[in-house]
Design a protein around this motif. Structure first.
Motif, PDB file in Angstrom:
ATOM      1  N   TRP A  33      89.192  45.883 -74.836  1.00  0.00           N
ATOM      2  CA  TRP A  33      87.766  45.628 -75.025  1.00  0.00           C
ATOM      3  C   TRP A  33      87.002  45.654 -73.707  1.00  0.00           C
ATOM      4  N   LYS A  42      86.968  55.934 -81.243  1.00  0.00           N
ATOM      5  CA  LYS A  42      86.777  54.806 -80.319  1.00  0.00           C
ATOM      6  C   LYS A  42      88.045  54.567 -79.500  1.00  0.00           C
ATOM      7  N   TRP A  52      89.798  48.045 -82.303  1.00  0.00           N
ATOM      8  CA  TRP A  52      88.413  48.193 -82.731  1.00  0.00           C
ATOM      9  C   TRP A  52      88.117  47.482 -84.062  1.00  0.00           C
ATOM     10  N   SER A 108      80.652  44.216 -82.643  1.00  0.00           N
ATOM     11  CA  SER A 108      81.588  44.911 -83.512  1.00  0.00           C
ATOM     12  C   SER A 108      81.061  46.319 -83.655  1.00  0.00           C
ATOM     13  N   PRO A 109      81.698  47.312 -83.016  1.00  0.00           N
ATOM     14  CA  PRO A 109      81.133  48.654 -82.894  1.00  0.00           C
ATOM     15  C   PRO A 109      80.666  49.227 -84.227  1.00  0.00           C
ATOM     16  N   TYR A 123      86.332  49.217 -73.290  1.00  0.00           N
ATOM     17  CA  TYR A 123      85.353  49.664 -74.288  1.00  0.00           C
ATOM     18  C   TYR A 123      83.934  49.266 -73.872  1.00  0.00           C
ATOM     19  N   SER A 153      86.525  55.998 -86.343  1.00  0.00           N
ATOM     20  CA  SER A 153      87.158  54.775 -85.845  1.00  0.00           C
ATOM     21  C   SER A 153      88.182  55.107 -84.770  1.00  0.00           C
TER      22      SER A 153
END
Length: 346
Positions: free
Chosen positions: A250, A17, A220, A306-307, A253, A14
């Motif tokens: 985001w 990320k 995240w 949602s990764p 990301y 987590s």
């Protein structure tokens, strides 16, 4: 500057990320310094390979835990004990000077000027400004300092059970001795502070260089709506003082990190899900005969991201626990364990 580096720490997938967004943001603003990521054994091999695409060095380190359950319980954040692992950053003696940045930070402009500062330079903590926040600090790697910090941790402990309490006590002159080591708050602006001086933010917020996502809920942990290009959920939550920073995280990301994860098959499930949804909607449109193409496109475009991360089996997780490598900041966090216990007790 090959002998200087930005350094971060990821203790599980987590936080990888977050580290990837941080590294990508540093690259986006054209840093001339190296990028180094410290990782613990909880980070999967796949995520390590992705890190190696962004960072110049990815270094495996052992977990250092304060074991200070009393102080950590007092903070109601027992997972922070593992953050003492941060002390490994002083072992990076291949560099003459480094800037450590937590994996839940992100840069909004070039900050290479921080390397002109000396150890230990940091910004005040929003909760207690006579303490510095250890999410961003300038330091000089040194085995001697590393050894002194470990000894200090053993003998004195930490007043908060985590790295910030330890470092503030060890570098106790920060508050009073040399003001040149006080970084302006724009180098470590809390996006989620309970108290926020909004008039000052309106006056100076545009100058922010580093945003820090303090608190237990990280960027995240939210779900991103690809249609609106906004975070889903309650943006009126008082903990989310500056939601624009969440959207910035985001944006980075989606544009920089997601493609790397897709290349390694880590988020293949999301892409597949979108394609399946697209096929389903088109089939329905064809069968009903009255759906317009725009309506189909709208339905497909409204996908929440949602990764996803590599999952480990129960046996692998059990083995990590037995080896003292529980994922304190992820699935094995205090909050998750409590939820599981509450489920059984109901």
């Amino acid at each position: 500057m090959a002998d200087q580096s930005f350094v971060t720490l990821a203790t599980n997938d987590s936080y990888v990320k977050g580290a990837l967004v941080l590294g990508s943001s540093l690259q986006q603003y054209r840093t001339t310094r190296k990028l180094t990521a410290l990782i613990t054994p909880q980070v999967s091999d796949l995520m390590r390979k992705v890190l190696e695409k962004v960072f110049d060095e990815v270094i495996l380190v052992n977990v250092l835990d304060s074991g200070d359950s009393a102080h950590l319980a007092l903070m109601k954040r027992p997972e922070l004990g593992i953050t003492l692992t941060k002390l490994h950053c002083w072992e990076l003696t291949q560099f003459s000077k480094c800037v450590f940045m937590d994996a839940d930070t992100m840069v909004l402009s070039n900050i290479d000027e921080l390397f002109e500062r000396e150890e230990l330079s940091a910004a005040p903590d929003p909760g207690w400004p006579d303490c510095f926040n250890s999410g961003v600090f300038v330091y000089r790697p040194s085995i001697e300092t590393y050894s002194q910090l470990l000894q200090f941790a053993t003998e004195k402990g930490s007043f908060d059970g985590a790295d910030q309490g330890l470092l503030n006590t060890f570098f106790s002159s920060w508050a009073t001795t040399d003001m040149s080591k006080h970084l302006p708050f724009i180098y470590n602006l809390s996006s989620t502070s309970v108290y926020s001086y909004l008039p000052a933010f309106k006056a100076f917020g545009a100058n922010t260089k580093v945003v820090h996502f303090l608190g237990s809920t990280k960027p995240w942990n939210y779900t991103y709506d690809s249609r609106t290009k906004r975070i889903k959920g309650n943006m009126d939550d008082p903990k989310i003082v500056h939601p624009e920073f969440l959207n910035m995280w985001w944006d980075t990301y989606i544009s920089d990190v997601l493609p790397l994860l897709e290349q390694h098959g880590i988020v293949k499930e999301i892409t597949t899900g979108v394609n399946m949804l697209s096929g389903l909607v088109n089939t329905l449109a064809f069968s009903c005969g009255f759906c317009r193409e725009a309506e189909v496109t709208e339905a497909v475009s409204h996908v929440s991201v949602s990764p996803l991360l590599p999952t480990e089996s129960s046996e692998e997780r059990k083995e990590r626990w037995e080896q003292g490598q529980a994922d304190y900041m992820g699935v094995d966090s205090f909050d998750n364990i409590k939820k599981k216990l509450d489920t059984y007790l109901q």
